[in-house]
Design a protein around this motif. Structure first.
Motif, PDB file in Angstrom:
ATOM      1  N   LEU A 139       0.837  -1.192   0.000  1.00  0.00           N
ATOM      2  CA  LEU A 139       0.000   0.000   0.000  1.00  0.00           C
ATOM      3  C   LEU A 139       0.880   1.254   0.000  1.00  0.00           C
ATOM      4  CD1 LEU A 139      -2.610  -1.182   2.656  1.00  0.00           C
ATOM      5  CD2 LEU A 139      -2.913  -1.118   0.167  1.00  0.00           C
ATOM      6  N   PRO A 140       0.370   2.393  -0.507  1.00  0.00           N
ATOM      7  CA  PRO A 140      -0.991   2.635  -0.996  1.00  0.00           C
ATOM      8  C   PRO A 140      -1.261   1.958  -2.337  1.00  0.00           C
ATOM      9  CG  PRO A 140       0.366   4.594  -1.303  1.00  0.00           C
ATOM     10  CD  PRO A 140       1.195   3.628  -0.522  1.00  0.00           C
ATOM     11  N   PRO A 141      -2.545   1.806  -2.693  1.00  0.00           N
ATOM     12  CA  PRO A 141      -2.908   1.114  -3.937  1.00  0.00           C
ATOM     13  C   PRO A 141      -2.323   1.806  -5.165  1.00  0.00           C
ATOM     14  CG  PRO A 141      -4.827   1.452  -2.520  1.00  0.00           C
ATOM     15  CD  PRO A 141      -3.718   2.260  -1.926  1.00  0.00           C
ATOM     16  N   GLY A 142      -2.148   1.016  -6.199  1.00  0.00           N
ATOM     17  CA  GLY A 142      -1.664   1.568  -7.462  1.00  0.00           C
ATOM     18  C   GLY A 142      -0.167   1.529  -7.633  1.00  0.00           C
ATOM     19  N   ARG A 143       0.567   1.100  -6.597  1.00  0.00           N
ATOM     20  CA  ARG A 143       2.012   1.007  -6.707  1.00  0.00           C
ATOM     21  C   ARG A 143       2.389  -0.254  -7.476  1.00  0.00           C
ATOM     22  NH1 ARG A 143       4.486   4.721  -3.209  1.00  0.00           N
ATOM     23  NH2 ARG A 143       2.995   6.440  -3.104  1.00  0.00           N
ATOM     24  N   PRO A 144       3.529  -0.242  -8.192  1.00  0.00           N
ATOM     25  CA  PRO A 144       3.921  -1.425  -8.960  1.00  0.00           C
ATOM     26  C   PRO A 144       4.388  -2.571  -8.068  1.00  0.00           C
ATOM     27  CG  PRO A 144       5.622   0.265  -9.055  1.00  0.00           C
ATOM     28  CD  PRO A 144       4.450   0.886  -8.368  1.00  0.00           C
ATOM     29  N   ASP A 145       4.445  -3.736  -8.628  1.00  0.00           N
ATOM     30  CA  ASP A 145       4.975  -4.931  -7.965  1.00  0.00           C
ATOM     31  C   ASP A 145       6.424  -4.654  -7.556  1.00  0.00           C
ATOM     32  OD1 ASP A 145       5.974  -7.440  -7.292  1.00  0.00           O
ATOM     33  OD2 ASP A 145       5.824  -8.244  -9.330  1.00  0.00           O
ATOM     34  N   VAL A 146       6.693  -4.724  -6.256  1.00  0.00           N
ATOM     35  CA  VAL A 146       8.030  -4.376  -5.758  1.00  0.00           C
ATOM     36  C   VAL A 146       9.083  -5.357  -6.268  1.00  0.00           C
ATOM     37  CG1 VAL A 146       9.384  -3.786  -3.710  1.00  0.00           C
ATOM     38  CG2 VAL A 146       6.917  -3.486  -3.675  1.00  0.00           C
ATOM     39  N   THR A 147       8.711  -6.613  -6.495  1.00  0.00           N
ATOM     40  CA  THR A 147       9.695  -7.606  -6.918  1.00  0.00           C
ATOM     41  C   THR A 147      10.202  -7.365  -8.335  1.00  0.00           C
ATOM     42  OG1 THR A 147       8.076  -9.206  -7.769  1.00  0.00           O
ATOM     43  CG2 THR A 147       8.610  -9.335  -5.428  1.00  0.00           C
ATOM     44  N   THR A 148       9.474  -6.545  -9.120  1.00  0.00           N
ATOM     45  CA  THR A 148       9.907  -6.269 -10.496  1.00  0.00           C
ATOM     46  C   THR A 148      10.590  -4.909 -10.622  1.00  0.00           C
ATOM     47  OG1 THR A 148       7.776  -5.273 -11.105  1.00  0.00           O
ATOM     48  CG2 THR A 148       8.019  -7.652 -11.429  1.00  0.00           C
ATOM     49  N   THR A 149      10.710  -4.191  -9.504  1.00  0.00           N
ATOM     50  CA  THR A 149      11.332  -2.862  -9.544  1.00  0.00           C
ATOM     51  C   THR A 149      12.461  -2.793  -8.511  1.00  0.00           C
ATOM     52  OG1 THR A 149       9.633  -2.021  -8.015  1.00  0.00           O
ATOM     53  CG2 THR A 149       9.253  -1.712 -10.381  1.00  0.00           C
ATOM     54  N   LEU A 150      13.270  -3.839  -8.472  1.00  0.00           N
ATOM     55  CA  LEU A 150      14.350  -3.906  -7.502  1.00  0.00           C
ATOM     56  C   LEU A 150      15.470  -2.937  -7.871  1.00  0.00           C
ATOM     57  CD1 LEU A 150      14.507  -7.792  -7.100  1.00  0.00           C
ATOM     58  CD2 LEU A 150      13.452  -6.146  -5.526  1.00  0.00           C
ATOM     59  N   ALA A 151      16.204  -2.498  -6.858  1.00  0.00           N
ATOM     60  CA  ALA A 151      17.331  -1.589  -7.086  1.00  0.00           C
ATOM     61  C   ALA A 151      18.515  -2.317  -7.700  1.00  0.00           C
ATOM     62  CB  ALA A 151      17.744  -0.923  -5.781  1.00  0.00           C
ATOM     63  N   GLY A 152      18.616  -3.618  -7.427  1.00  0.00           N
ATOM     64  CA  GLY A 152      19.738  -4.374  -7.986  1.00  0.00           C
ATOM     65  C   GLY A 152      19.692  -5.834  -7.602  1.00  0.00           C
ATOM     66  N   THR A 153      20.565  -6.600  -8.228  1.00  0.00           N
ATOM     67  CA  THR A 153      20.742  -8.016  -7.902  1.00  0.00           C
ATOM     68  C   THR A 153      22.229  -8.314  -7.838  1.00  0.00           C
ATOM     69  OG1 THR A 153      20.709  -8.723 -10.227  1.00  0.00           O
ATOM     70  CG2 THR A 153      18.592  -8.693  -9.057  1.00  0.00           C
ATOM     71  N   THR A 154      22.561  -9.399  -7.150  1.00  0.00           N
ATOM     72  CA  THR A 154      23.950  -9.837  -7.065  1.00  0.00           C
ATOM     73  C   THR A 154      23.961 -11.348  -6.872  1.00  0.00           C
ATOM     74  OG1 THR A 154      26.086  -9.355  -5.981  1.00  0.00           O
ATOM     75  CG2 THR A 154      24.173  -9.597  -4.554  1.00  0.00           C
ATOM     76  N   PRO A 155      24.980 -12.053  -7.358  1.00  0.00           N
ATOM     77  CA  PRO A 155      24.988 -13.518  -7.226  1.00  0.00           C
ATOM     78  C   PRO A 155      25.055 -13.969  -5.769  1.00  0.00           C
ATOM     79  CG  PRO A 155      26.560 -12.801  -8.897  1.00  0.00           C
ATOM     80  CD  PRO A 155      26.112 -11.573  -8.184  1.00  0.00           C
ATOM     81  N   LEU A 156      24.343 -15.032  -5.456  1.00  0.00           N
ATOM     82  CA  LEU A 156      24.481 -15.695  -4.168  1.00  0.00           C
ATOM     83  C   LEU A 156      25.677 -16.633  -4.224  1.00  0.00           C
ATOM     84  CD1 LEU A 156      20.774 -16.609  -3.278  1.00  0.00           C
ATOM     85  CD2 LEU A 156      22.271 -15.071  -1.979  1.00  0.00           C
ATOM     86  N   ARG A 157      26.474 -16.624  -3.174  1.00  0.00           N
ATOM     87  CA  ARG A 157      27.655 -17.480  -3.080  1.00  0.00           C
ATOM     88  C   ARG A 157      27.488 -18.456  -1.917  1.00  0.00           C
ATOM     89  NH1 ARG A 157      29.057 -17.143  -8.024  1.00  0.00           N
ATOM     90  NH2 ARG A 157      29.814 -15.094  -8.715  1.00  0.00           N
ATOM     91  N   ARG A 158      28.119 -19.607  -2.026  1.00  0.00           N
ATOM     92  CA  ARG A 158      27.999 -20.634  -0.985  1.00  0.00           C
ATOM     93  C   ARG A 158      29.235 -20.670  -0.095  1.00  0.00           C
ATOM     94  NH1 ARG A 158      23.809 -24.105  -1.110  1.00  0.00           N
ATOM     95  NH2 ARG A 158      22.591 -24.241  -3.039  1.00  0.00           N
ATOM     96  N   ASN A 159      29.002 -21.014   1.153  1.00  0.00           N
ATOM     97  CA  ASN A 159      30.061 -21.339   2.099  1.00  0.00           C
ATOM     98  C   ASN A 159      29.901 -22.817   2.413  1.00  0.00           C
ATOM     99  OD1 ASN A 159      31.541 -21.838   4.495  1.00  0.00           O
ATOM    100  ND2 ASN A 159      31.362 -19.703   5.135  1.00  0.00           N
ATOM    101  N   PRO A 160      30.881 -23.652   2.054  1.00  0.00           N
ATOM    102  CA  PRO A 160      30.709 -25.103   2.225  1.00  0.00           C
ATOM    103  C   PRO A 160      30.403 -25.518   3.659  1.00  0.00           C
ATOM    104  CG  PRO A 160      32.658 -24.620   0.896  1.00  0.00           C
ATOM    105  CD  PRO A 160      32.175 -23.314   1.435  1.00  0.00           C
ATOM    106  N   ALA A 161      30.844 -24.712   4.623  1.00  0.00           N
ATOM    107  CA  ALA A 161      30.659 -25.089   6.024  1.00  0.00           C
ATOM    108  C   ALA A 161      29.373 -24.541   6.627  1.00  0.00           C
ATOM    109  CB  ALA A 161      31.851 -24.611   6.846  1.00  0.00           C
TER     110      ALA A 161
END
Length: 416
Positions: free
Chosen positions: A221-243
């Motif tokens: 809310l408020p109504p009329g705002r776009p889908d937040v998941t499609t208007t992200l500021a950025g993305t970055t790769p997820l990395r693993r820690n084996p432990a």
């Protein structure tokens, strides 16, 4: 009239029936393939976040936890030692917990080996032992705008003794592990609901935040705002820690007031809902705090600083913007070129009516494999974070104040 089943076909049918009864993450047609939504509450006393996920009772959300655990009634189902979920539950062993094998003899059946799991309470730094069982996870399916219908499904979880609830928020009955494990909550929702293995987390600073498991959309809310998941500021790769089963990303450096602070990257960065404020390893923390101190040299200080912080200010003289106090921005410069920018709303902690402190702390007791930076709950509040296991990436919205909304603006009214 149906023809009778041949013995081989009958055996196959019975076997499939038994197998489906054992698999706690089997997908059911009635689930509809929709994401699940749940409310998130911040506990003022512990600064931990809970969601009403176990029969509508609260579980603590743990981004670093590999499994779900809770207290159990005396009579509960259990898995045999040779079941594949037993191996998954032992993929990550809690610290300071003796390795005693995967199971014990069932008291009711001396020829049966029950799978024993080892739930861990990171807040009390204690581990326990208990049967690997099934619990009922409860939430609502959603279209991203409202909850639609109540949904429940059986999920793999570990039983824990009552004593393991120490230092959890009042009323919490266990922990919902959200980490990168086959028996963590997001993976189990993905299997049960036939949805994407991803979840969106929007932690509140007050009121109710929101989590959606299985993908978007997410409208605030408020109504009329776009889908937040499609208007992200950025993305970055997820990395693993084996432990460790948690979420890690890589940064090329940290900047204060758009000037990079030494040491330069690459820096391993973790995300944790276990710690209230972002922690930095000593070699990163020193130059970082010094840079912020220099950039705010003309601001009125409050001394001594309120623990656990090092820099505190008279908040009446800081000035304010729609993104919080008017202080130098902090940038985490991430792999892939995006910046996670921390504005005053996520960098300054109000400790009393007239005092705000720089909300970053020195990492204590650094363990082997620990990240250089561990982003804590306060810095994640009112930011939408999308943990996408299928794309192996983290998406982030930046502070939602800039969009004139917050994580507490999801409409939890059931759709008509």
């Amino acid at each position: 009239m149906m023809s009778p089943l041949k013995p081989a076909a009958l055996l196959l049918a019975v076997s499939l029936c038994c197998l489906s009864a054992l698999l706690p993450w089997r997908a059911a047609a009635s689930y509809g393939g929709k994401p699940l939504v749940t409310a998130i509450t911040k506990d003022a006393a512990t600064k931990l976040y809970t969601a009403p996920l176990k029969d509508t009772r609260p579980l603590v959300l743990d981004l670093s936890g590999p499994l779900i655990w809770s207290t159990c009634p005396p009579k509960h189902p259990s898995f045999e030692c040779h079941h594949h979920v037993c191996a998954h539950a032992h993929s990550y062993h809690p610290p300071d917990c003796p390795r005693t094998g995967h199971g014990v003899t069932d008291e009711d059946d001396p020829f049966r080996c029950k799978c024993t799991a080892h739930p861990y309470n990171p807040f009390a730094r204690k581990a326990g032992s208990g049967d690997l069982t099934r619990v009922t996870v409860t939430a609502n399916d959603t279209d991203g705008e409202n909850p639609l219908h109540p949904v429940s499904f059986p999920a793999v979880a570990a039983c824990a003794p009552q004593s393991l609830l120490a230092k959890l928020p009042a009323g919490a009955v266990g922990v919902a592990g959200l980490a990168r494990s086959r028996v963590a909550l997001p993976t189990q929702v993905s299997r049960a609901q036939k949805v994407a293995n991803k979840f969106a987390l929007c932690l509140p600073s007050g009121g109710q935040g929101v989590a959606i498991f299985g993908g978007g959309p997410l409208f605030l809310l408020p109504p009329g705002r776009p889908d937040v998941t499609t208007t992200l500021a950025g993305t970055t790769p997820l990395r693993r820690n084996p432990a460790l089963p948690g979420y890690f990303i890589s940064a090329t450096g940290v900047a204060v007031n758009q000037e990079q602070v030494q040491p330069a990257g690459p820096l391993v960065v973790g995300l944790s809902s276990r710690v209230p404020y972002t922690e930095l390893r000593a070699d990163v923390y020193g130059p970082f705090v010094k840079a912020f101190d220099k950039a705010t040299a003309e601001r009125k200080r409050v001394t001594p600083a309120a623990a656990p912080f090092e820099l505190c200010y008279d908040s009446r003289e800081l000035g304010s913007t729609r993104l919080g106090y008017a202080v130098p921005q902090v940038d985490l410069m991430l792999e892939g070129g995006a910046n996670w920018t921390v504005f005053g709303g996520n960098s300054m902690v109000q400790v009393d009516d007239n005092t705000a402190c720089f909300g970053f702390v020195r990492m204590a007791g650094v363990e082997k494999g620990a990240p250089a930076v561990l982003i804590g709950g306060f810095q994640m509040e009112n930011n939408l974070l999308v943990f996408d296991e299928e794309k192996q990436q983290l998406g982030f919205s930046s502070l939602l104040f800039g969009r004139q909304t917050t994580c507490s603006n999801f409409n939890f009214t059931l759709a008509a």
